[in-house]
Design a protein around this motif. Structure first.
Motif, PDB file in Angstrom:
ATOM      1  N   PHE A   1      32.427 -70.591  29.993  1.00 22.92           N
ATOM      2  CA  PHE A   1      31.833 -71.337  28.889  1.00 22.92           C
ATOM      3  C   PHE A   1      31.886 -70.561  27.576  1.00 22.92           C
ATOM      4  N   VAL A   2      31.904 -71.348  26.495  1.00 20.06           N
ATOM      5  CA  VAL A   2      31.787 -70.785  25.150  1.00 20.06           C
ATOM      6  C   VAL A   2      30.378 -71.106  24.668  1.00 20.06           C
ATOM      7  N   LEU A   3      29.699 -70.110  24.115  1.00 19.69           N
ATOM      8  CA  LEU A   3      28.338 -70.298  23.611  1.00 19.69           C
ATOM      9  C   LEU A   3      28.390 -70.422  22.092  1.00 19.69           C
ATOM     10  N   VAL A   4      27.936 -71.570  21.573  1.00 19.33           N
ATOM     11  CA  VAL A   4      27.858 -71.743  20.113  1.00 19.33           C
ATOM     12  C   VAL A   4      26.392 -71.989  19.775  1.00 19.33           C
ATOM     13  N   HIS A   5      25.910 -71.344  18.707  1.00 22.29           N
ATOM     14  CA  HIS A   5      24.453 -71.291  18.527  1.00 22.29           C
ATOM     15  C   HIS A   5      24.031 -71.045  17.087  1.00 22.29           C
ATOM     16  N   GLY A   6      22.771 -71.349  16.816  1.00 22.15           N
ATOM     17  CA  GLY A   6      22.225 -71.082  15.490  1.00 22.15           C
ATOM     18  C   GLY A   6      20.709 -71.134  15.541  1.00 22.15           C
ATOM     19  N   HIS A   7      20.066 -70.656  14.482  1.00 15.08           N
ATOM     20  CA  HIS A   7      18.602 -70.611  14.530  1.00 15.08           C
ATOM     21  C   HIS A   7      17.978 -71.871  13.943  1.00 15.08           C
ATOM     22  N   LEU A   8      16.890 -72.244  14.608  1.00 10.87           N
ATOM     23  CA  LEU A   8      16.164 -73.478  14.364  1.00 10.87           C
ATOM     24  C   LEU A   8      15.022 -73.241  13.379  1.00 10.87           C
ATOM     25  N   ASP A   9      14.427 -72.083  13.466  1.00  6.53           N
ATOM     26  CA  ASP A   9      13.270 -71.774  12.617  1.00  6.53           C
ATOM     27  C   ASP A   9      13.736 -71.543  11.182  1.00  6.53           C
ATOM     28  N   SER A  10      12.798 -71.570  10.238  1.00  7.84           N
ATOM     29  CA  SER A  10      13.192 -71.448   8.834  1.00  7.84           C
ATOM     30  C   SER A  10      12.101 -70.775   8.015  1.00  7.84           C
ATOM     31  N   TRP A  11      12.484 -70.365   6.822  1.00  9.40           N
ATOM     32  CA  TRP A  11      11.523 -70.070   5.769  1.00  9.40           C
ATOM     33  C   TRP A  11      11.435 -71.330   4.909  1.00  9.40           C
ATOM     34  N   HIS A  12      10.247 -71.790   4.631  1.00 15.29           N
ATOM     35  CA  HIS A  12      10.055 -73.014   3.848  1.00 15.29           C
ATOM     36  C   HIS A  12      10.860 -74.154   4.490  1.00 15.29           C
ATOM     37  N   TYR A  13      11.501 -75.005   3.676  1.00 12.12           N
ATOM     38  CA  TYR A  13      12.208 -76.145   4.287  1.00 12.12           C
ATOM     39  C   TYR A  13      13.556 -75.746   4.875  1.00 12.12           C
ATOM     40  N   GLY A  14      14.040 -74.602   4.476  1.00 13.93           N
ATOM     41  CA  GLY A  14      15.235 -74.037   5.103  1.00 13.93           C
ATOM     42  C   GLY A  14      16.344 -75.047   5.345  1.00 13.93           C
ATOM     43  N   VAL A  15      16.814 -75.679   4.283  1.00 13.92           N
ATOM     44  CA  VAL A  15      17.908 -76.644   4.457  1.00 13.92           C
ATOM     45  C   VAL A  15      19.245 -75.907   4.578  1.00 13.92           C
TER      46      VAL A  15
ATOM     47  N   TRP B   1      18.019 -71.676  18.493  1.00 19.81           N
ATOM     48  CA  TRP B   1      17.013 -70.627  18.754  1.00 19.81           C
ATOM     49  C   TRP B   1      15.815 -70.711  17.805  1.00 19.81           C
ATOM     50  N   SER B   2      14.647 -70.457  18.335  1.00 20.13           N
ATOM     51  CA  SER B   2      13.511 -70.092  17.492  1.00 20.13           C
ATOM     52  C   SER B   2      13.476 -68.562  17.412  1.00 20.13           C
ATOM     53  N   GLY B   3      12.556 -68.026  16.596  1.00 13.73           N
ATOM     54  CA  GLY B   3      12.318 -66.578  16.603  1.00 13.73           C
ATOM     55  C   GLY B   3      13.299 -65.742  15.817  1.00 13.73           C
ATOM     56  N   HIS B   4      14.173 -66.405  15.047  1.00 14.06           N
ATOM     57  CA  HIS B   4      15.168 -65.657  14.278  1.00 14.06           C
ATOM     58  C   HIS B   4      14.539 -65.013  13.038  1.00 14.06           C
ATOM     59  N   SER B   5      13.909 -65.850  12.205  1.00 14.76           N
ATOM     60  CA  SER B   5      13.426 -65.373  10.908  1.00 14.76           C
ATOM     61  C   SER B   5      12.151 -64.548  11.017  1.00 14.76           C
ATOM     62  N   HIS B   6      11.306 -64.881  11.993  1.00 15.67           N
ATOM     63  CA  HIS B   6       9.984 -64.244  12.074  1.00 15.67           C
ATOM     64  C   HIS B   6       9.847 -63.378  13.305  1.00 15.67           C
ATOM     65  N   GLY B   7      10.959 -63.213  14.036  1.00 15.27           N
ATOM     66  CA  GLY B   7      10.919 -62.402  15.251  1.00 15.27           C
ATOM     67  C   GLY B   7      12.187 -61.577  15.414  1.00 15.27           C
ATOM     68  N   ARG B   8      12.931 -61.418  14.322  1.00 15.35           N
ATOM     69  CA  ARG B   8      14.164 -60.611  14.344  1.00 15.35           C
ATOM     70  C   ARG B   8      15.078 -61.018  15.491  1.00 15.35           C
ATOM     71  N   TYR B   9      15.538 -62.266  15.431  1.00 12.09           N
ATOM     72  CA  TYR B   9      16.512 -62.777  16.414  1.00 12.09           C
ATOM     73  C   TYR B   9      15.940 -62.787  17.842  1.00 12.09           C
ATOM     74  N   ALA B  10      14.611 -62.986  17.931  1.00 11.48           N
ATOM     75  CA  ALA B  10      13.958 -62.875  19.242  1.00 11.48           C
ATOM     76  C   ALA B  10      14.413 -63.962  20.213  1.00 11.48           C
ATOM     77  N   GLY B  11      14.789 -65.152  19.698  1.00 12.62           N
ATOM     78  CA  GLY B  11      15.219 -66.237  20.589  1.00 12.62           C
ATOM     79  C   GLY B  11      16.558 -65.941  21.237  1.00 12.62           C
ATOM     80  N   SER B  12      17.556 -65.602  20.421  1.00 11.52           N
ATOM     81  CA  SER B  12      18.887 -65.327  20.985  1.00 11.52           C
ATOM     82  C   SER B  12      18.836 -64.075  21.854  1.00 11.52           C
ATOM     83  N   THR B  13      17.973 -63.120  21.478  1.00  9.05           N
ATOM     84  CA  THR B  13      17.868 -61.894  22.275  1.00  9.05           C
ATOM     85  C   THR B  13      17.219 -62.194  23.626  1.00  9.05           C
ATOM     86  N   TRP B  14      16.196 -63.055  23.607  1.00 12.73           N
ATOM     87  CA  TRP B  14      15.581 -63.471  24.879  1.00 12.73           C
ATOM     88  C   TRP B  14      16.639 -64.121  25.781  1.00 12.73           C
TER      89      TRP B  14
END
Ligand SMILES: [Zn+2]
Length: 591
Positions: A239-253, A286-299
Motif C-alpha cells: 500500500f501507499v500511504l497518503v496523508h495530511g493533518h486535520l487540526d488547524s490554527w484558527h480556520y486553517g483553510v 491526522w489530528s495532533g499535528h499543530s498542537h502535538g508536534r505531529y503526534a497523530g502521524s507519529t502515533w
C-alpha cells in the motif's frame, strides 16, 4: 486498463465539487487537536466517506497536546503598558519578570532555512534575562536561548500587526518517558513587529524590566485519526500511504483544509476506479499535528510500525496545497528515488520544470525512521517575485502566504479552487503510477548518487584527518548493483512476469528501509529524532566540525572517535542494501 489511459480517465474525473464543499465547511471550524470543532470536522468527513461508500476507521488515541489560551507582555516601571502576545504550544505556563535584553537574529531566507535557523547568544548578557529577538518561535531558536540561560523569550514576528501561532516542542510526537528531559522548559511568546519595536527601544534603556505571562492547557487528549482504504486487486497487501493533518490554527483553510479536501477527492476518485487498481491506497487524516508536534502521524507510525515496514510502498504528505497565487513548483519535497517520477508528473500536467528540495525534518514526515520512500509535502508555492511584491516572508505553509499562515487570516480566500484541482491532479497521477506500475517507478541510482555526494563532501571537509575510503568504496559497490537492478527493473516492468515484478518491488522496499534511515535518521529504527534539522547521512556529519578544529586541538580526536563508529554504521548499512540487491539479481539472472 493500461496505465496511461487509466491516468487520463482518472485525471478527467477530478473536479472541485466534493473538495470545495469540505473547504467551505472546514472554513467555519477552528480545529484545535482534540476539540469539539475538530470532532465536527471529522463528522463531516466521515459522513462524506460513508456516502461515497469508502471503507474507513476512526481511531481515538490519547495524544499529548498543548493548547495556548492567553499571553501578554507588560512593560514595568512608572507607566505600565500591556502588549498582546501569543504563546506557542508547549511554552511553559506562568509568569516571568526580568530585565529585558535584545538579541538580533537573522530571518530565514526561504522554506529550507525556516525550521533550521537558530539564535546566537551566550553569557551574562542573556543569563536570567527576558530576551527579545527576531523571527518566529521555533524549536531551534528556543533551544539555543534555553541553553544560554534566558529566563523568558519574546519573538518579534515580521508582520506589523499579525502574530503567528506555533509550537516549540523539539520532541517528535507524544513524548515517551525517556523524551521527558528534552521538553521545552521556557516561557515563550510571539509578538507583532509593532510591539517588537517598542520592546527593542525599551531594551536599549538601562535596567528596563518586563513581565511575560502565558496560560496554556497541556495534557493527554483523545484525538481523532481517520484512515480510509481503497483496496488494490493484484497486490492488495502493498500500500501507499497518503496523508495530511486535520487540526488547524484558527480556520486553517490554506493550512490545511485544502489538504483534507484533496485527500477526500483522492479517496473518491481512486474508489471510483478501484477495480483497476493493482495495489492499495491508504488515506489518513491526522489530528495532533499543530498542537502535538505531529503526534497523530507519529502515533500511527508507532502503532502500525510493523505493517508499514513490511508493506508500505511509499508515503506522501499533503499540506497547504491549492493556495491562492501558488503557481510554482520550485520548492517541492521529494526523496531522490522519487525525483524523476515527481518531476515527470509535474512537467506532464503543468508544463513546469519542478525543483526538488530535500524533505525537511518537519510536517508529518514521521516515517523516515521506518525507511519509507516519500514525496511531496507543501507542493505548489507562490513565486518569489510575487511574494516579494506582497511583502511576504518565509513561512512553513499556505503556499508561502505569510499573512495567512498560522494566523486569524487563514480563511476561505486563501484557497483557490482551480489551483486546488491542479494540485489534486498532480497527486492522482503520481500516486497512480506508484500503485499500478509493474515495478515501482523509484530510481535508487539517484539515491545512491546523492549519498555518495554527501560522503564526498564530508571527506573533503575532513581532509587528511579522517579516511573515508571504506565508505566511498562501499557506496560505489552499491551503485554498480543498483545500476544493474535498474536495468532488470525496467525490463521486468515491461514484462507480464507478475511474480518477478513482486520480488523486484520487495527489493526496492528493502533498499528504502536501509537508505532512507541512513540519509535522514540518527536514532534507531523505531524511535523518532527530535524536530530539529538532521544533516544528510548524519552518522558522518561530524566531519564538517573537523574542518573548524585547529591542528593539535584534542577536539579532533573526539570527532575521530565519532567518525570511526559512524563509518562502521554507513559501510555496514550500504552492504546490507547491496546484498539484498545482489541476491535478487542472482535469482533473476543466474550466472
Ligand atoms: Zn500544515
Amino acid at each position: 486498463m493500461e496505465l496511461a489511459s487509466l491516468e487520463k480517465q482518472m485525471l478527467a474525473e477530478v473536479n472541485v465539487d466534493e473538495p470545495w464543499k469540505l473547504v467551505e465547511k472546514f472554513a467555519t471550524l477552528v480545529r484545535l487537536s482534540g476539540s469539539r470543532e475538530e470532532k465536527e470536522a471529522v463528522e463531516y468527513l466521515t459522513s462524506r466517506l460513508e456516502a461515497l461508500g469508502i471503507r474507513f476507521t476512526v481511531y481515538e488515541p490519547e495524544l499529548y497536546i498543548s493548547w495556548p489560551l492567553s499571553a501578554q507582555v507588560t512593560s514595568l516601571g512608572l507607566q505600565e503598558q500591556v502588549f498582546p502576545a501569543k504563546a506557542p504550544s508547549f511554552s511553559v505556563s506562568g509568569t516571568v519578570e526580568g530585565e529585558l535584553v535584545y538579541v538580533p537574529r537573522a530571518h530565514a531566507r526561504g522554506t529550507e532555512e525556516f525550521f533550521a535557523i537558530g539564535v546566537e547568544a551566550r553569557g551574562p548578557a542573556v543569563q536570567g534575562k527576558v530576551v527579545v529577538t527576531d523571527g518566529l518561535a521555533l524549536p531551534k531558536g528556543v533551544r539555543d536561548l534555553e541553553e544560554a540561560g534566558a529566563a523568558a523569550q519574546i519573538y518579534v514576528n515580521p508582520h506589523p500587526e499579525l502574530i503567528h501561532e506555533g509550537i516549540i516542542s523539539p520532541i517528535w510526537g507524544s513524548p515517551g518517558w525517556e523524551d521527558l528531559p528534552h521538553r521545552a522548559r521556557s516561557l515563550v511568546v510571539n509578538v507583532s513587529a509593532t510591539t517588537g519595536e517598542v520592546l527593542k527601544r525599551l531594551a536599549a534603556q538601562e535596567g528596563a524590566r518586563v513581565r511575560v505571562e502565558t496560560r496554556l492547557d497541556e495534557r493527554w487528549r483523545k484525538c481523532p485519526i481517520v484512515v480510509a482504504e481503497v483496496r488494490g486487486n493484484q497486490d492488495p497487501d502493498e500500500f501507499v500511504l497518503v496523508h495530511g493533518h486535520l487540526d488547524s490554527w484558527h480556520y486553517g483553510v490554506g493550512d490545511n483544509a485544502v489538504g483534507n479536501a484533496a485527500l477526500l477527492e483522492l479517496a473518491r476518485v481512486f474508489h471510483k476506479f478501484r477495480s483497476h487498481l493493482r495495489r492499495t491506497l491508504r488515506l489518513a487524516w491526522w489530528s495532533g499535528h499543530s498542537h502535538g508536534r505531529y503526534a497523530g502521524s507519529t502515533w500511527y507510525a508507532d502503532t502500525f510500525a510493523l505493517d508499514l515496514v513490511e508493506n508500505c510502498v511509499a508515503q506522501s504528505n499533503i499540506d497547504s496545497v491549492g493556495c491562492r497565487w501558488a503557481t510554482n513548483f520550485d520548492e517541492v519535497m521529494w526523496m531522490s528515488e522519487a525525483a524523476d517520477l515527481c518531476a515527470d508528473v509535474i512537467r506532464h500536467l503543468t508544463g513546469q520544470q519542478a525543483h526538488g528540495v530535500r524533505p525537511l525534518r518537519a510536517g508529518d514526515y514521521s516515517f523516515n525512521n521506518l525507511g519509507l520512500t516519500a514525496f511531496y509535502m507543501l507542493l505548489s508555492n507562490i513565486p518569489e517575485d510575487v511574494r516579494r511584491k506582497k511583502g511576504f516572508y518565509a513561512v512553513g505553509g499556505c503556499g508561502g502566504n505569510s499573512d495567512a499562515w498560522h494566523t486569524e487570516r487563514d480563511t476561505l480566500e486563501v484557497a483557490d479552487p482551480e489551483i486546488l484541482v491542479r494540485d489534486i491532479r498532480v497527486y492522482v497521477a503520481t500516486l497512480l503510477r506508484v500503485l499500478n506500475s509493474g515495478v515501482y517507478p523509484f530510481d535508487f541510482r539517484a539515491t545512491v548518487a546523492e549519498i555518495r555526494g554527501h560522503i564526498e563532501r564530508y571527506a573533503q571537509a575532513a581532509g587528511a584527518r579522517f579516511d573515508f575510503t571504506p565508505s566511498l568504496e562501499e557506496v560505489d559497490r552499491l551503485a554498480r548493483a543498483v545500476e544493474q537492478l535498474w536495468t532488470v527493473g525496467r525490463r521486468l516492468d515491461a514484462s507480464t512476469d507478475r511474480e518477478r515484478q513482486k520480488r523486484c518491488n520487495r527489493v526496492l522496499r528493502e533498499l528504502a528501509r536501509w537508505l532512507v534511515p541512513l540519509n535522514y535518521v540518527r536514532r534507531e529504527r523505531f524511535w523518532h529524532d527530535p524536530a530539529l534539522e538532521v544533516p544528510p547521512v548524519p552518522a558522518l556529519a561530524a566531519a564538517e566540525r573537523l574542518a573548524c578544529v585547529d591542528a593539535g586541538d584534542p577536539t579532533a580526536n573526539f570527532i575521530q572517535v565519532d567518525l570511526r563508529r559512524g563509518q562502521n554504521h554507513v559501510v555496514w548499512t550500504l552492504r546490507q542494501a547491496r546484498r539484498a540487491v545482489e541476491e535478487f539479481l542472482r535469482e533473476v539472472e543466474p550466472a
